[in-house]
Design a protein around this motif. Structure first.
Motif, PDB file in Angstrom:
ATOM      1  N   SER A   1       0.841  -1.199   0.000  1.00  0.00           N
ATOM      2  CA  SER A   1       0.000   0.000   0.000  1.00  0.00           C
ATOM      3  C   SER A   1       0.879   1.254   0.000  1.00  0.00           C
ATOM      4  O   SER A   1       2.095   1.173   0.191  1.00  0.00           O
ATOM      5  CB  SER A   1      -0.882  -0.008   1.242  1.00  0.00           C
TER       6      SER A   1
ATOM      7  N   MET B   1       2.817   1.637   3.202  1.00  0.00           N
ATOM      8  CA  MET B   1       3.913   0.656   3.298  1.00  0.00           C
ATOM      9  C   MET B   1       5.072   1.071   2.407  1.00  0.00           C
ATOM     10  O   MET B   1       6.242   0.971   2.791  1.00  0.00           O
ATOM     11  CB  MET B   1       3.413  -0.715   2.847  1.00  0.00           C
TER      12      MET B   1
ATOM     13  N   GLN C   1       0.489   7.444  11.200  1.00  0.00           N
ATOM     14  CA  GLN C   1       1.434   6.331  11.410  1.00  0.00           C
ATOM     15  C   GLN C   1       2.846   6.717  10.969  1.00  0.00           C
ATOM     16  O   GLN C   1       3.824   6.454  11.669  1.00  0.00           O
ATOM     17  CB  GLN C   1       1.010   5.103  10.589  1.00  0.00           C
TER      18      GLN C   1
ATOM     19  N   ILE D   1      -3.057   7.045   7.936  1.00  0.00           N
ATOM     20  CA  ILE D   1      -1.746   6.525   7.543  1.00  0.00           C
ATOM     21  C   ILE D   1      -0.686   7.610   7.760  1.00  0.00           C
ATOM     22  O   ILE D   1       0.439   7.334   8.187  1.00  0.00           O
ATOM     23  CB  ILE D   1      -1.749   6.065   6.063  1.00  0.00           C
TER      24      ILE D   1
END
Lengths: 324, 321
Positions: free
Chosen positions: A156, A159, A192, A189
């Motif tokens: 993704s 990632m 993160q 995200i």
């Protein structure tokens, strides 16, 4: 004050378009200490990215670069390619907005990471692959050894950005330039990735330059912020100062234009007009035509940066009296 | 008062193959799966969520740009007929769309004034002279001047282009504007200009907006009501001030806490693990349970329905009280 890790002095960039020469950067002065986190904020075209692309010699033949970038006793401006290559990616690493276009789609993640390790740390391919796995684990990718065999399209966006961060860490850099690292990612995200960058900084003495158009992102992740406008740094201050006592009208304007998530809703105060084109800058202060504090003296000359307090500079003729 | 727009159980499903092979198992991708809302004239409904949650698909379903797999859309009480029919074309005039990227939404080879007039020509309204007068009046109401009429898109700034897109949408005097990320492509100092313009136009013309954005702060600024979407469903809906101040659904809580703010007075950040699941492989029960910090056994087995709370908002979570 100790010797800064990197010291940019009067950095200028001119682009030769074939028809004319356009100045994109008008003398940037920026020193970053070891382990410091600095945010660069500004609108598109303000020169946030160009500053670092110029410092690292990544702008190509059309750009003429002036000034000095002092890093470990060397001047990177005009340095031979071999010297730049020893610094770029190794001592100073850079990550970009769109991770999937920075990764090679036809090579496995593991090969790309191992290549960086062989290049920057002189590892053998076996050792590099093991270290690549360790790095992937470090950036929070589960089942790292198996993921080494994945291609970028199998991961993704979040990632892939973790992979880019792992690759940046491969050379054990002293400074990481993150150019809009979360702009292409979703909100949860983004949180993160920013958390990961914070964690890496806590564990190492790496300095971080966070380039962003989002004042909130910069506020939460850096100690100090430089606000850029039309190729110049107009204000440079500790985070708390920027929000509590902005000295440049452009900074106050940006803050007034941002809505808040809590508290009573207030009408947004928009900055009138548009950012001037680099080949059509107004005389004197570039922000003058849009400024609420405008007076005739603003057009007379480009205002120099004035030190208002320790670590707080602003380039505005009104900043001297401490009001804006 | 009749609602301007009523959407009931909107769904858009796609038949796809699981995996990339020719004989992979067929599967259903539920891009939008049972979305309902009501929009009153002159009001704004904000639609928020991350990429792939179905915000844009919902907008396209409302406008008839995509066929519905299930559900019904009513405009001023009248069920929207089949897209393309004569009656649909008449009704469709009352709703227009504003896109994210104004440069992509405009034709680069046509002067912007002609593009603003074009909807009038399509619907054969007025004489050429009347169309031109109307276009000039609309340009003025979006904050542009007559001399912009003959310009081409590349000669205008991003904010001015978005004003042209707005002018083109407004020239048919619609009642509803569907704005899909209308300010995301603009610089921060220009975003506030466009948002203030949208609010002024709403006050003047009584327009209703379906405002789609991932920017929660801007959505709060413009909306009377907000709906949070996750994997094709609305998980929380209600008053924006209350919803963002005290989110009831754990996903909304994560979304709100993910927003970086200048002054975070001891506010705890909730960081979700992992990515949103593949929409072909939506988990059983509550689609959010795999990332949810408070999920219990029931969440895996039973899909929560949107139900009203004491304060008037609606939440699709077994544990919300």
């Amino acid at each position: 004050m100790t010797e800064p890790l990197i010291d940019i002095r009067n950095l200028t960039v001119d682009f030769d378009t074939g028809h004319r020469v356009v100045r994109a950067l008008h003398g940037i002065d920026l020193a970053i200490q070891s382990g410091e986190a600095v945010g660069l904020v500004g609108e598109s075209g303000s020169g946030k990215s160009v500053t670092w692309l110029a410092a690292l010699g990544l702008l190509g033949g059309r750009a003429r670069i002036g000034g000095e970038v002092r890093f470990e006793g060397h001047n990177l401006v005009g340095a031979p390619a071999s010297e730049l290559e020893a610094v770029r990616g190794a001592r100073i690493a850079m990550i970009f907005q769109d991770p999937s276009s920075s990764l090679n789609p036809v090579y496995r993640i593991g090969q790309q990471l191992a290549e960086a390790l062989q290049l920057h740390r002189g590892m053998t391919s076996g050792a590099a692959l093991a270290e690549a796995g360790r790095l992937l684990d470090r950036v929070g990718i589960a089942d790292a050894m198996r993921r080494l065999r994945d291609y970028p399209h199998e991961l993704s966006g979040g990632m892939n950005q973790r992979v880019m961060i792992a690759m940046a860490l491969a050379g054990q850099p002293q400074i990481l330039i993150a150019d809009e690292p979360t702009t292409a990612l979703d909100a949860t995200i983004q949180a993160q990735i920013l958390e990961l960058l914070q964690e890496i900084r806590r564990d190492s003495s790496m300095a971080l330059v966070l380039i962003s158009h989002d004042l909130g992102v910069v506020a939460e992740n850096t100690d100090r912020v430089c606000v850029m406008y039309a190729g110049r740094i107009v204000e440079d201050a500790p985070i708390a100062t920027i929000f509590e006592a902005p000295a440049h009208p452009y900074t106050s304007g940006l803050l007034a234009a941002l809505p808040e998530l809590e508290g009573p809703r207030r009408p947004l105060v928009a900055i009138p007009g548009v950012v001037p084109e680099p080949w059509n800058l107004p005389p004197g202060c570039s922000f003058a035509p849009r400024c609420t504090e405008f007076e005739a003296a603003c057009e007379a000359a480009v205002p120099p940066a004035v030190e208002l307090a320790r670590g707080h500079r602003a380039a505005c003729i009104h900043a001297r009296s401490g009001v804006a | 008062m009749t609602a301007l727009l009523e959407a009931e159980g909107l769904a858009r499903h796609y038949q796809v193959r699981k995996g990339s092979r020719l004989f992979s198992r067929p599967a259903t991708l539920r891009a939008v799966d049972g979305v309902s809302f009501t929009l009153q004239p002159g009001r704004t409904l904000g639609l928020v969520g991350e990429s792939g949650c179905g915000k844009t698909t919902t907008a396209k379903l409302v406008l008839g740009l995509l066929p519905l797999s299930a559900g019904e859309i009513r405009l001023q009480g009248e069920t929207l007929p089949k897209a393309g029919s004569t009656r649909w074309r008449e009704l469709r005039r009352t709703m227009q769309m504003v896109y994210q990227d104004p440069l992509a939404a405009l034709d680069r080879r046509i002067a912007v004034g002609r593009q603003v007039m074009e909807p009038l020509a399509i619907h054969t309204i007025g004489t050429p002279a009347e169309r031109r007068d109307k276009a000039l009046a609309i340009l003025e109401s979006v904050g542009l001047q007559a001399h912009h009429f003959a310009r081409y898109p590349h000669e205008l700034s991003g904010g001015q282009r978005q004003r042209i897109v707005l002018a083109r949408a407004l020239i048919l005097s619609p009642r509803l504007l569907v704005c899909d990320e209308p300010i995301s492509a603009l610089d921060v100092s220009i975003q506030a200009q466009v948002v203030n313009l949208l609010l002024a136009l709403q006050a003047k013309m009584g327009l209703a907006y379906l405002f789609i954005s991932h920017d929660l702060r801007m959505v709060r600024q413009v909306s009377h009501e907000v709906a949070v979407m996750y994997l094709g469903r609305i998980v929380e809906q209600g008053d924006p001030d209350r919803l963002f101040a005290a989110p009831a659904h754990p996903y909304t809580r994560a979304l709100v806490s993910a927003i970086p703010v200048a002054t975070r007075k001891g506010r705890q950040r909730l960081i979700l693990k992992g990515d949103p699941p593949n929409p072909i492989d939506v988990p059983s029960g509550c689609a959010f349970h795999e990332r949810c910090p408070i999920a219990v056994a029931r969440c895996r087995a039973e899909t929560p329905l949107l139900r009203p709370m004491a304060d008037g908002r609606h939440v699709a979570c077994h544990l919300a009280a």
